[in-house]
Design a protein around this motif. Structure first.
Motif, short mmCIF file in Angstrom:
data_model
loop_
_atom_site.label_atom_id
_atom_site.label_comp_id
_atom_site.label_asym_id
_atom_site.label_seq_id
_atom_site.Cartn_x
_atom_site.Cartn_y
_atom_site.Cartn_z
N ARG A 1 0.97 -1.33 -0.01
CA ARG A 1 0.05 0.02 0.03
C ARG A 1 0.92 1.33 -0.20
NH1 ARG A 1 -5.22 2.40 -0.18
NH2 ARG A 1 -4.43 4.43 -0.73
N PHE B 1 0.80 5.57 -0.21
CA PHE B 1 0.15 7.00 -0.21
C PHE B 1 0.95 7.97 -0.82
CE2 PHE B 1 -1.26 4.84 3.65
CZ PHE B 1 -2.50 4.61 3.73
N LEU C 1 3.58 -4.42 16.62
CA LEU C 1 4.55 -3.68 17.26
C LEU C 1 5.39 -3.05 16.13
CD1 LEU C 1 5.67 -6.05 19.92
CD2 LEU C 1 4.11 -4.05 20.27
N GLU D 1 3.51 0.12 23.75
CA GLU D 1 3.65 -0.31 24.94
C GLU D 1 4.09 -1.84 25.33
OE1 GLU D 1 1.81 2.32 28.25
OE2 GLU D 1 0.47 2.65 26.38
N ALA D 2 5.12 -2.21 25.85
CA ALA D 2 5.44 -3.44 25.89
C ALA D 2 4.33 -4.16 27.13
CB ALA D 2 6.75 -3.75 26.52
N ALA E 1 1.26 -4.91 25.29
CA ALA E 1 1.65 -6.05 24.39
C ALA E 1 1.61 -7.21 25.29
CB ALA E 1 2.86 -5.76 23.40
N GLU F 1 3.31 -11.63 19.27
CA GLU F 1 3.30 -10.38 18.34
C GLU F 1 3.74 -10.32 17.06
OE1 GLU F 1 5.47 -11.46 20.69
OE2 GLU F 1 7.60 -10.98 19.94
N VAL G 1 5.93 -7.85 14.37
CA VAL G 1 6.57 -6.52 14.29
C VAL G 1 6.52 -6.17 12.70
CG1 VAL G 1 8.93 -5.47 14.64
CG2 VAL G 1 8.21 -7.26 16.09
N ARG H 1 8.28 -3.13 10.37
CA ARG H 1 9.40 -2.02 10.32
C ARG H 1 9.39 -1.77 8.72
NH1 ARG H 1 13.27 -4.61 11.83
NH2 ARG H 1 13.00 -4.06 14.07
N ARG I 1 7.39 -8.58 10.29
CA ARG I 1 8.19 -9.73 10.67
C ARG I 1 7.41 -10.61 11.77
NH1 ARG I 1 14.11 -9.53 13.14
NH2 ARG I 1 13.67 -11.60 13.04
N LEU J 1 7.81 -13.17 14.11
CA LEU J 1 8.70 -13.79 15.08
C LEU J 1 8.10 -14.99 15.90
CD1 LEU J 1 10.05 -10.51 16.14
CD2 LEU J 1 11.59 -12.18 14.96
N LEU K 1 9.30 -10.02 25.84
CA LEU K 1 7.70 -10.07 25.86
C LEU K 1 7.08 -11.41 26.33
CD1 LEU K 1 6.45 -8.35 22.74
CD2 LEU K 1 5.85 -7.99 25.08
N MET L 1 7.51 -11.39 29.77
CA MET L 1 6.27 -10.44 30.54
C MET L 1 5.16 -10.86 30.27
SD MET L 1 7.57 -6.88 28.89
CE MET L 1 6.59 -5.85 29.66
N ARG L 2 4.79 -11.68 29.40
CA ARG L 2 3.30 -12.47 29.04
C ARG L 2 3.19 -13.37 30.31
NH1 ARG L 2 4.62 -13.29 23.63
NH2 ARG L 2 3.39 -11.55 22.60
N GLU M 1 10.18 -3.53 31.02
CA GLU M 1 9.51 -2.57 29.90
C GLU M 1 10.64 -1.64 29.81
OE1 GLU M 1 6.29 -0.03 30.91
OE2 GLU M 1 5.64 -0.05 28.86
N LEU N 1 13.23 -2.79 27.51
CA LEU N 1 12.73 -2.64 26.15
C LEU N 1 12.78 -1.35 25.40
CD1 LEU N 1 9.90 -5.39 25.57
CD2 LEU N 1 12.05 -5.13 24.21
#
Ligand SMILES: Nc1ncnc2c1ncn2[C@@H]1O[C@H](COP(=O)(O)OP(=O)(O)OP(=O)(O)O)[C@@H](O)[C@H]1O
Ligand SMILES: [Mg+2]
Lengths: 226, 180, 759
Positions: free
Chosen positions: A13, A15, A37, A201-202, A205, A211, A213, A215, A220, A222, B129, B132-133, B158, B161
């Motif tokens: 996408r 813009f 994230l 915010e971790a 999350a 999660e 990611v 970039r 990505r 993981l 994470l 943290m989970r 956190e 991180l």
């Protein structure tokens, strides 16, 4: 593992000059909470909007429940958003003229549920999210945390299959943020809804199961072995 | 902390050598510049580490220049050494407080060796994470005391991180400095 | 009290009016254009009397009508014969001229008098002659050669059709007037008190909505401005400073608007010569607002803007953390809102029975009362909107959204429709008055257009056969009948007057019901309203003094109104019963039937007539006659109302667009959660329709009240003109539909879901 609920592949996408998504992909299973994230401007919101059928990607495939959102008509996508998806944004999502109760009832009313029944169900969700006291107030008259819980109630009231949340706690303090996340994930688990959670915010999350990611518009995935 | 450092000094040297073959004193200077902070590494430590790496086949003596003293040898990294560095960089550290020195070292080395530092951060974040989970889950099911303890750990993790993310965001800046 | 700080605040506000990125510019532009339109309208309105005066002055300068006064022929005199004809519905001012000496006066706009066979024409007429329609007009100039053009000072307006034609056959006995100079004639007929009243009230009705419109135009972008003021409070501005900044901003925006308005006027002025309204055209240079009024507008508009801004600030609390609207708690109080309309009624009601003679005070009281009453709609509207909308609940989603929006901010909604309410109320009131007094100004002409559509009367044309041949042969004429007639008196020259009319049986049948008729018959008819007995065998004295005896065989017949509506005492004679030569000066009257499918038939008739006599007019028959001034005023009102409503619809549209733009994020969000666009479209419709509906209810009430008061004043029976009400309500509905329809494209654009990110 059962068949995935929502699969996106090869999303592009742009813009104008900005390329927001490059070959992004994502898979969401029934009832799981996936955190998205990435740094600011990496394309998280764009990805979420694509997944939710709000923005049409230039290329790629998004299959929900066997149907491709990319080729679907606008009306069909609207209907899908109304019936199968729920949304929580950072702020500014409640209609300022309507009371909180009416705001929560809105998606039901849009789906042609009679007013009385809709408002009754809305009331139950307000109770569930511990904000019964603001039912008759306008969004301008409630706190950010309360408003956000009202928004979560509104996202859940139609019992959606997927809830899309873009920085739902972005404007809240830790305590209220945690509270909203706890209520959101618990309610989602109870109703079996999957959640796509965009956050930076971790601790937020950490409410997810997994999660993804983003970039520079690339995802990505993981899959770290437990 | 020093233990951690000592444990990773070998990989750090390997990383420095991966960019280009160097003499021992050059390695020391580079090391001190980037990672030594207030405590430069001792020469003895340098040669001890280098001979350990040489024994392990991770480096080799590329050239011996004529003259006296230990500094005549120029070391180069071997195939096995490169692999060792890569493995080390890709391995997330056990999340725990006061980790930043190791992470910092890793970031700089990754940049120095032309690797994707962001990858490393992603891997580390995933590891964080995961912990943290667990903590969040425990918090949800636990009593107040449990919750408070978990929160404490969560906030620290956190913070780590966040620092990591900030570092990622500053990679460009850092890269410019490191490659100078 | 205005210290340096205050000035700085004002300047800061002024700067804010025009800065602020694209949004800021858009808002400044909208305000400027909105205010500009209003200012231009105001200035135009103030310039109208001046323009008409200028036109009138030129008309007076070329006046050539003389009542009674006699001028002896001499080297400095001129014979003029007016030819006031029409071409395709446009009046043509023609003059036949013949100088009687070398010093004959030259009319304004001409350098020299045209010689015989020469004609000087106005530029508009020259264009007409050069156009494809030229040949349809040319015959009326009798083949004269165009030798010049009338200059501006000799014309009422740029589009006037006029000519001066040299004709050496003119004599003072042929109906020409002898002049020793142009101008200085009698003043024209002024407007009577009732017409004056109408004109004054029309101005009120048309200008008040514009003032109201101005009031809302200066509030464009109000919400954003409030938010900005809140931000200023955050960085330390106190309430007074915020007020001053707001004042500076409002004044700057309004001043910009005034500049734009003057620009509009200057530009519009250039367009003015291009249009002809009610056969009136004016020159651009005629449009010149009086300096005093211009100054007043330039000062009053920014003052109004500042006032409105201050009033608006009263309704909100600008706190550092944002703007809280004093929404629900402010219960609108009724009593002071009732003051204005009550005062208006109190002024209007005692003024009963204005007809003639009442001058001064009443003349001002009526418009003043109307103003109070109409402004009353503006003050009452928010209250009524509140009252009607407060208790509304439920309904479908679009309805709910709209209702809630209006409930939360009824002031904004009311502001949008204020103008409509005022315009509609005024229009209803005036149209009612028109309907009531129309009888005074519109008269049935009695003309029967089913029998003939045109009538031509020649002063002196006994050769009827030729006339009938020429007119009857004109293109588009389907039938022609003609009679010759002359006046006569029964018995002595002082006896009762009768008309002797000679024609064949078919022609005479237009004047009487003839059971049987043959050549040689004579009929006696009398007007039952004013009968004159003409016994058979009576002796009549004809106009020229000769005498003629009515044949003893004459029969009495029942008179019938001729197609032009006249009943006459007279003797109808078939040619066989009279030798035309013995009857003295004869006029001919011709009735023509025209082909309805040939719109130019009457022009051909005029040409055929001109071929016989250049000065003879052709009358087009019509069943009613309206007082021309009254007709002008009425058309003026209709046009003014439509223009005003278009203006207001524009302002509503701008307001709606503004509102939509301010809510773009919310709209995008609603679409994101799956709201149908049609739902949003309907909510926009309701959101417009609801206040307009309330406004119309109020407007109808006040309009009927105003109409009743006005009717009472002119002592006409009070009756409600339902078609007028229906028409006005229809206009309101049309406005709503137009505004909604035109705002939909923006709605569609804003609700493309990627609008989610725009802040
Ligand atoms: N409607 C749009 N018009 C122009 N550019 C856009 C639009 N939407 C997104 N972008 C661009 O696409 C890129 C990704 O934007 P996106 O909003 O997805 O980022 P994000 O990851 O959500 O960032 P943040 O964490 O700050 O919300 C950015 O560079 C942004 O400028
Ligand atoms: Mg975002």
């Amino acid at each position: 593992m059962s068949a995935p609920l929502l699969v996106a592949e090869g999303l592009y996408r742009r813009f104008g000059e900005t390329v927001a998504l490059v070959d992004a992909a994502l898979r969401i299973d029934e009832g799981e909470v996936v955190a998205v994230l990435g740094s600011s401007g990496s394309g998280k919101s764009t990805l979420l909007h694509c997944l939710a059928g709000i923005v049409r990607p230039d290329r790629g495939r998004i299959v929900f429940d066997g149907q491709d959102l990319v080729t679907m008509s606008d009306a069909r996508r609207s209907a899908l958003r109304r019936d199968a998806f729920g949304f929580v944004f950072q702020f500014g999502q409640l209609v300022p003229e309507l009371t909180c109760l009416e705001n929560v009832a809105l998606p039901l009313r849009l789906a042609r549920v009679p007013r009385r029944a809709a408002e009754q169900r809305a009331g139950q969700w307000l109770e569930r999210l511990e904000v019964t006291e603001v039912a008759g107030k306008r969004p301008g008259e409630v706190s950010g945390g309360q408003g956000q819980r009202v928004a979560v109630a509104r996202a859940l009231v139609t019992r959606p299959r997927v809830i899309f949340a873009d920085e739902p706690t972005g404007a809240l303090d830790s305590l209220n943020g945690e509270r909203v996340m706890r209520l959101l994930t618990e309610a989602a688990r109870d109703t079996g809804a999957a959640v796509v959670l965009v956050t930076h915010e971790a601790r937020v999350a950490a409410y997810s199961d997994r999660e993804v990611v983003v970039r520079d518009g690339r995802t990505r995935n993981l899959e770290v072995a437990a | 902390m020093c233990i951690v450092l000592r444990m990773s000094i070998g990989q750090t040297f390997l990383g420095l050598l991966e960019a280009t073959p160097r003499h021992g004193y050059d390695i020391k200077r580079r090391y001190d510049e980037h990672f030594g902070h207030a405590r430069p590494v001792a020469y003895g430590q340098v040669y001890a580490t280098l001979s350990r790496l040489l024994r392990g086949g991770l480096v080799e003596v590329e050239a011996v220049e004529p003259g006296e003293g230990p500094d005549r040898k120029r070391y180069a990294i071997t195939e096995a050494g490169v692999t060792d560095v890569a493995q080390w960089l890709a391995r997330p550290e056990q999340p725990e407080p006061y980790l930043q020195s190791v992470l910092y070292t890793k970031v700089v080395l990754a940049l120095l060796t032309g690797r994707q530092a962001a990858e490393l951060l992603d891997v580390q974040r995933a590891e964080h994470l995961r912990l943290m989970r667990d903590l969040t889950r425990r918090k949800r099911d636990g009593d107040l005391a449990e919750q408070l303890i978990c929160d404490h750990a969560l906030f620290h993790l956190e913070a780590d991180l966040r620092w990591l993310e900030l570092t990622t965001a500053r990679l460009d800046e850092l890269a410019a400095q490191v490659r100078r | 009290m205005i210290g340096r700080g205050a000035v700085a605040d004002l300047v800061m506000g002024a700067r804010m009016a025009v800065t602020g990125g694209r949004e800021g510019w858009t808002r400044a532009l909208l305000t400027a254009v909105g205010v500009g339109i209003g200012v231009a309208m105001l200035l135009l309105a103030t310039a109208v009397p001046g323009a008409l005066d200028a036109r009138q002055a030129r008309g007076d300068a070329r006046d050539d009508l003389r009542m009674g006064e006699r001028v002896a022929a001499g080297p400095g005199t001129l014979l003029v014969h007016p030819v006031d004809i029409e071409f395709r519905g446009r009046p043509v001012r023609g003059r036949l001229v013949r100088p009687e000496g070398p010093a004959a006066p030259v009319p304004p706009g001409l350098t020299a008098l045209p010689g015989p066979g020469e004609v000087v024409v106005s530029p508009a007429l020259r264009r007409l002659l050069d156009s494809p329609a030229g040949p349809l007009f040319a015959p009326r100039l009798g083949g004269a050669r165009v030798t010049g053009t009338i200059a501006d000072e000799g014309l009422a307006g740029p589009h006037e059709l006029a000519y001066y034609l040299g004709d050496d056959r003119l004599t003072d006995t042929s109906g020409a007037t002898r002049l020793d100079r142009f101008g200085g004639g009698l003043p024209g007929e002024g407007l009577g008190p009732v017409l004056m009243l109408l004109v004054a009230v029309i101005f009120v009705v048309l200008l008040l909505p514009i003032a109201v419109f101005l009031g809302s135009a200066v509030r464009y972008g109000g919400e954003r401005r409030d938010r900005r003021l809140a931000a200023l409070r955050l960085v330390g501005a106190d309430t007074t400073m915020v007020r001053r900044i707001a004042a500076g901003e409002a004044a700057a925006g309004a001043l910009l608007g005034v500049a734009v308005g003057i620009g509009f006027l200057l530009a519009g002025r250039q367009l003015v010569p291009l249009v002809t309204l009610y056969d009136i055209s004016v020159y651009a240079s005629d449009i010149r607002p009086p300096t005093a009024l211009l100054l007043a507008v330039v000062l009053a508009v920014p003052a109004l803007a500042v006032l409105v801004a201050m009033l608006a600030l009263r309704a909100v609390v600008v706190e550092p953390l944002g703007v809280t609207r004093r929404g629900t708690p402010v219960r609108r109080r009724l009593w002071w809102r009732l003051l204005l309309p009550a005062a208006g009624l109190a002024v209007l009601l005692p003024v009963a029975g204005l007809r003639d003679g009442d001058g001064g005070v009443t003349r001002w009281l009526v418009p003043a009362g109307a103003v109070l009453l109409l402004i009353g709609t503006v003050t009452l509207l928010p209250w009524l909107t509140d009252l009607l909308v407060r208790r509304l609940r439920g309904g479908p989603v679009p309805w709910q959204l709209a209702v809630r929006r209006v409930q939360l901010d009824s002031a904004t909604s009311a502001r949008l429709v204020n103008g409509i309410a005022v315009a509609v109320a005024g229009t209803i009131g005036l149209q009612m008055l028109f309907a009531g007094v129309a009888g005074d100004f519109t008269t049935a002409s009695g003309q029967d257009t089913s029998r003939a559509q045109a009538q031509v009367q020649f002063r002196d044309q006994p050769d009827l056969a030729r006339v009938l041949r020429q007119l009857g042969g004109a293109e588009g004429v389907t039938a022609a009948t003609g009679t010759l007639s002359t006046g006569a008196n029964v018995g002595s020259p002082d006896g009762p007057p009768v008309e002797i009319r000679v024609g064949d049986c078919a022609a005479l049948a237009e004047f009487a019901r003839l059971d049987r008729c043959a050549d040689g018959d004579t009929f006696l008819v009398s007007d039952p309203g004013d009968p004159v007995a003409v016994p058979a065998g009576a002796m009549l004295t004809v106009e020229d003094g000769s005498r003629w005896r009515v044949p003893t065989t004459a029969r009495t017949a029942q008179a019938r109104p001729d197609p032009a509506g006249w009943l006459q005492n007279g003797v109808l004679v078939t040619p066989g019963a009279v030798g035309t030569r013995t009857l003295g000066p004869l006029r001919s009257t011709v009735y023509l039937r025209l082909d309805p499918a040939a719109p130019d038939a009457v022009e051909h008739v005029r040409n055929a007539t001109a071929a016989i006599d250049l000065t003879t007019p052709v009358s087009v028959l019509s069943p009613t006659i309206e007082s021309p001034k009254f007709a002008d005023i009425r058309r003026g009102l209709a046009i003014g109302t439509v223009v005003t409503l278009v203006l207001i619809a524009t302002s509503m549209l701008v307001g709606t667009l503004e509102q939509l733009r301010e809510r773009r994020r919310l709209l995008a969000m609603l679409v994101a959660v799956g709201t149908r666009r049609s739902t949003l479209g309907w909510s926009v419709l309701w959101q417009t329709a609801l206040p307009v509906g309330v406004g119309l209810v109020l407007a109808v009430g006040f309009g009927l009240g105003l109409g009743a008061a006005l009717l009472r004043m002119v002592q006409a029976p009070v009756s409600i003109a339902w078609p007028v009400v229906g028409f006005s309500v229809g206009l309101g509905a049309l406005t709503v539909l137009a505004v909604t329809g035109l705002s939909l494209p923006l709605l569609w654009r804003l609700t493309r879901a990627d609008g989610l990110r725009t802040e």
